[in-house]
Design a protein around this motif. Structure first.
Motif, PDB file in Angstrom:
ATOM      1  N   GLY A  29       0.768  -1.241   0.000  1.00  0.00           N
ATOM      2  CA  GLY A  29       0.000   0.000   0.000  1.00  0.00           C
ATOM      3  C   GLY A  29       0.796   1.286   0.000  1.00  0.00           C
ATOM      4  N   LEU A  30       2.119   1.202   0.174  1.00  0.00           N
ATOM      5  CA  LEU A  30       2.948   2.406   0.161  1.00  0.00           C
ATOM      6  C   LEU A  30       4.052   2.259  -0.871  1.00  0.00           C
ATOM      7  N   GLY A  31       4.312   3.327  -1.593  1.00  0.00           N
ATOM      8  CA  GLY A  31       5.449   3.357  -2.491  1.00  0.00           C
ATOM      9  C   GLY A  31       5.111   3.009  -3.929  1.00  0.00           C
ATOM     10  N   PRO A  32       6.120   3.046  -4.806  1.00  0.00           N
ATOM     11  CA  PRO A  32       5.923   2.735  -6.228  1.00  0.00           C
ATOM     12  C   PRO A  32       5.429   1.303  -6.425  1.00  0.00           C
ATOM     13  N   SER A  33       4.598   1.100  -7.421  1.00  0.00           N
ATOM     14  CA  SER A  33       3.996  -0.208  -7.662  1.00  0.00           C
ATOM     15  C   SER A  33       5.043  -1.299  -7.811  1.00  0.00           C
TER      16      SER A  33
END
Length: 365
Positions: free
Chosen positions: A225-229
């Protein structure tokens, strides 16, 4: 080795089935801690624990999934793949490491597609001393009504008011205010609770049993849920201890290729948070040298993830919502924490596998 995509599951029920089947295939016994509630499809719910290694091992690696329920689609996939990975299991054995898989720390949230527990508690904000005064989050108190407005999608006036707050205070302050944890609004977001949840109490029991005599303990807690895919950020999980951070960086940093970030120095995509789960290891296993990370995999942009969570909380407060709206909210929530593509799953497994081997080598040293 199992194909990466096959290790992941679209539901908690299937994820649990795959996990238990992988344990049987590997000859690993499972301890199940049942939750006295049913899942979204009427299935049984449990926190399942599998120990791959001797009971008296001095080096223990904990791998856990679904602290935030819906994030379990990813974490369970990593665990199932690891149980089918004979090369990884041999590496752990050769390093003298017992691996303890804790599957579905929050089975209710996993099954129902929610991030929180059945108590509407963010489990990773719940590890507080509830006999002491709890942290006060004044900014969240001002945002609560804007985050969860009377209708969904929010009316233009409500949305404009929220955007005005963000423009005035900045996105960083908004993320901190919303996500750091709050203990005043039981129906709100990132609620840390007023008492230990079932998941907290059960986890503490598991830690005492499986790591209470170990000399060295490592922990990889799997999140999304956090950061680049698709990028797995390795976030230091532990007290603000320079020696422990240096050790985690040496183990998992890959010589700078896979840096270990920290909530203490602002290098992480995560804000500084309250009531984190790793507090429990110091309290239940004080004899052990502890080194841990949260493996945080990116999915969607931050505002999309937070908006999906707002919708989920709104729906929980408004069960009378139209079925079409409820379905769209559920779908948006799933997409915010689980990217259901073969490419994303392969990236997840590749990075997790690297971190597992690094942990075994770190514990061996």
């Amino acid at each position: 080795m199992m194909d990466a995509a096959q290790a992941f599951s679209p539901s908690y029920a299937l994820a649990r089935q795959k996990f238990l089947a992988a344990c049987v295939a590997a000859g690993i016994p499972v301890e199940s801690h049942p939750l006295a509630l049913r899942g979204a499809d009427g299935e049984a719910l449990a926190m399942d624990v599998a120990r791959d290694g001797p009971a008296d091992a001095e080096r223990v690696l904990i791998v856990s999934s679904a602290c935030h329920g819906v994030e379990g689609h990813c974490g369970s996939g990593v665990q199932v793949h690891a149980l089918h990975d004979t090369a990884w299991r041999k590496a752990a054995r050769d390093a003298g490491v017992a691996v303890v898989h804790i599957h579905a720390l929050n089975p209710h949230g996993f099954s129902h597609g929610r991030r929180v527990t059945q108590e509407n508690v963010d489990l990773n904000r719940n590890f507080q001393d509830f006999a002491a005064p709890l942290p006060v989050n004044k900014p969240y108190a001002k945002l609560h009504a804007l985050l969860l407005p009377p209708q969904w999608p929010p009316a233009p006036r409500d949305q404009e008011a929220l955007e005005h707050w963000i423009a005035k205070h900045g996105m960083g302050e908004f993320q901190t205010a919303v996500t750091q944890g709050q203990y005043a609004f039981a129906d709100g977001m990132f609620f840390g609770g007023q008492a230990p949840t079932w998941s907290q109490r059960t986890l503490r029991q598991v830690l005492r049993q499986h790591a209470g005599r170990a000399r060295r303990v490592a922990w990889i807690d799997l999140h999304t849920g956090l950061g680049p895919s698709g990028l797995g950020e390795r976030i230091f999980a532990g007290r603000n201890d320079p020696a422990a951070y240096a050790r985690a960086s040496a183990w998992w940093g890959g010589g700078g290729a896979t840096p270990v970030t920290s909530i203490y120095d602002g290098s992480s995509a995560s804000a500084l948070l309250n009531g984190l789960m790793w507090n429990s290891i110091y309290e239940e296993c004080p004899q052990a040298e502890f080194t841990g990370i949260a493996m945080e995999y990116g999915t969607e942009p931050l505002m999309e993830v937070l908006t999906a969570m707002r919708g989920d909380h709104w729906l929980h407060l408004h069960p009378e919502a139209a079925p079409e709206l409820a379905q769209s909210i559920h779908q948006r929530m799933r997409a915010a924490f689980y990217t259901d593509t073969a490419a994303w799953k392969q990236r997840i497994v590749d990075q997790a596998r690297e971190a597992l081997f690094q942990a075994a080598e770190g514990l061996r040293g």
